[in-house]
Design an enzyme around this catalytic site. Structure first.
Site, short mmCIF file in Angstrom:
data_model
loop_
_atom_site.label_atom_id
_atom_site.label_comp_id
_atom_site.label_asym_id
_atom_site.label_seq_id
_atom_site.Cartn_x
_atom_site.Cartn_y
_atom_site.Cartn_z
N ILE A 191 21.66 7.67 79.20
CA ILE A 191 21.41 8.10 77.83
C ILE A 191 22.24 9.34 77.51
O ILE A 191 22.86 9.43 76.43
CB ILE A 191 19.91 8.36 77.60
CG1 ILE A 191 19.12 7.07 77.74
CG2 ILE A 191 19.68 8.98 76.22
CD1 ILE A 191 17.61 7.25 77.65
N ALA A 209 13.07 13.53 76.10
CA ALA A 209 12.97 13.01 77.46
C ALA A 209 11.52 12.77 77.85
O ALA A 209 11.01 11.65 77.70
CB ALA A 209 13.64 13.98 78.44
N ASP A 222 10.20 15.25 70.61
CA ASP A 222 9.74 13.88 70.40
C ASP A 222 8.68 13.51 71.43
O ASP A 222 8.02 12.48 71.31
CB ASP A 222 10.93 12.91 70.51
CG ASP A 222 10.53 11.47 70.21
OD1 ASP A 222 10.01 11.23 69.10
OD2 ASP A 222 10.74 10.60 71.07
N GLU A 268 -0.18 13.61 74.83
CA GLU A 268 0.20 12.50 73.96
C GLU A 268 -0.92 11.48 73.90
O GLU A 268 -1.48 11.12 74.94
CB GLU A 268 1.48 11.83 74.47
CG GLU A 268 2.71 12.67 74.26
CD GLU A 268 4.00 11.87 74.42
OE1 GLU A 268 3.95 10.63 74.47
OE2 GLU A 268 5.07 12.49 74.50
N HIS A 309 7.11 10.49 69.75
CA HIS A 309 7.66 9.71 70.86
C HIS A 309 8.31 8.43 70.36
O HIS A 309 8.01 7.32 70.83
CB HIS A 309 6.57 9.38 71.89
CG HIS A 309 7.13 9.15 73.26
ND1 HIS A 309 6.50 9.54 74.40
CD2 HIS A 309 8.27 8.55 73.68
CE1 HIS A 309 7.21 9.20 75.47
NE2 HIS A 309 8.30 8.58 75.05
#
Length: 310
Positions: free
Chosen positions: A152, A231, A256, A261, A282
């Site tokens: 990436i 990441a 992000d 979460e 995310h």
């Protein structure tokens, strides 16, 4: 009971292909109903998840026939890999399928953070004309720093170079003679922090990387630099980042991924009122196109496995 259980959203075409071939349970909200999830696994041979489903010891104990786990993405920190290995359970990440989506997210977000103008819609609509406040900066001529230089990050590097940026990276796990270094200059971690105008993180969450971007690292960055984390949550000390942004010691940031979460209102309170901060749920690796690629890749692996082809 189903041979295949899918706990989070997946491309409908891929789901249809699996359902035509095998008894498949697809409930995208199953991840939020842990008891129902555990109760659905007694006959399951393949489990398909994204990043929110915890494939831990309790879940594995509830799935005695489980043979494989398909991950609709690349991060594996929600999966107990050691426990899967001990049980002989194969884990398939969708390697490469969402690289482009994340790379475009990073470049887009870097532009927004440096240009600064895109948070001013309410002011302009209210009759203000804050041109001098919103002049901002260009990407061209600046330094893109990449912590981690996997697939990436290399996609980010090629796009950053096309926009006129210099690319530096730090990755102690990539051999110095790797051909990948043709696309970036290898630097130390300290130099990466000191030289980057845009610092983008591309590392997994491990005991070694947890809070690698902490108060000390943020202090080493340039005050006009911006930070992007698409990441893993936990590699950034969020409290330290909020403090640095609030005190003007960093020009901007985008997250992000988060230590908690989904991000709760309580956990998100620290980010309230901070300037030049972008928070997204995310979603960096999820576009309409990448969802098709990721889902197709994992569906293919599931079908091959259950047909005895792999």
């Amino acid at each position: 009971m189903s041979r295949i259980v899918i706990t989070e959203f997946m491309d409908e075409t891929a789901v249809a292909g699996l359902s035509e071939a095998h008894d498949t349970l697809y409930q995208p909200d199953l991840v939020d109903r842990r008891a129902d999830l555990m109760g659905s696994l007694s006959e399951t041979e393949v489990l398909v998840v994204r990043n929110r489903t915890r494939v831990d010891a309790d879940l594995l104990a509830a799935a005695p026939r489980l043979q494989a786990v398909g991950r609709l993405g690349v991060g594996l920190d929600n999966i107990d890999l050691a426990a899967c290995k001990a049980r002989g359970i194969t884990v398939w990440p969708a390697t490469g399928a969402n690289d482009l989506a994340v790379a475009e997210y990073v470049i887009t977000t870097a532009m927004i953070l440096l240009r600064t103008a895109y948070h001013a819609s309410a002011r302009v609509a209210a009759g203000e004309w804050p041109r001098q406040d919103l002049i901002g900066a260009e990407l061209s001529g600046r330094v893109m720093g990449l912590l981690g230089f996997g697939s990436i990050a290399r996609e980010v590097a090629s796009r950053a170079q096309a926009l006129g940026m210099t690319v530096i990276a730090h990755d102690p796990h990539l051999p110095g003679d790797s051909p990948a270094w043709a696309a970036a200059t290898s630097v130390s971690f300290a130099d990466l922090l000191a030289q980057s105008d845009v610092l983008s993180l591309h590392i997994p969450l491990t005991p070694e990387t947890r809070h690698i971007i902490d108060a000390r690292a943020l202090e080493a960055m340039r005050p006009d630099a911006v930070l992007i984390n698409a990441a893993r949550g936990g590699v950034v000390d969020e409290a330290a980042l909020a403090e640095a942004l609030g005190q003007g010691r960093l020009a901007g940031a985008a997250l992000d991924v988060f230590e908690t979460e989904p991000l709760t209102a309580e956990a998100g309170q620290k980010f309230t009122g901070l300037p030049n901060l972008i928070l997204t749920p995310h979603v960096a690796g999820v576009t309409e196109e990448s969802n098709v690629r990721v889902s197709s890749l994992i569906a293919g692996k599931v079908l091959d496995h259950l047909a005895g082809r792999g």
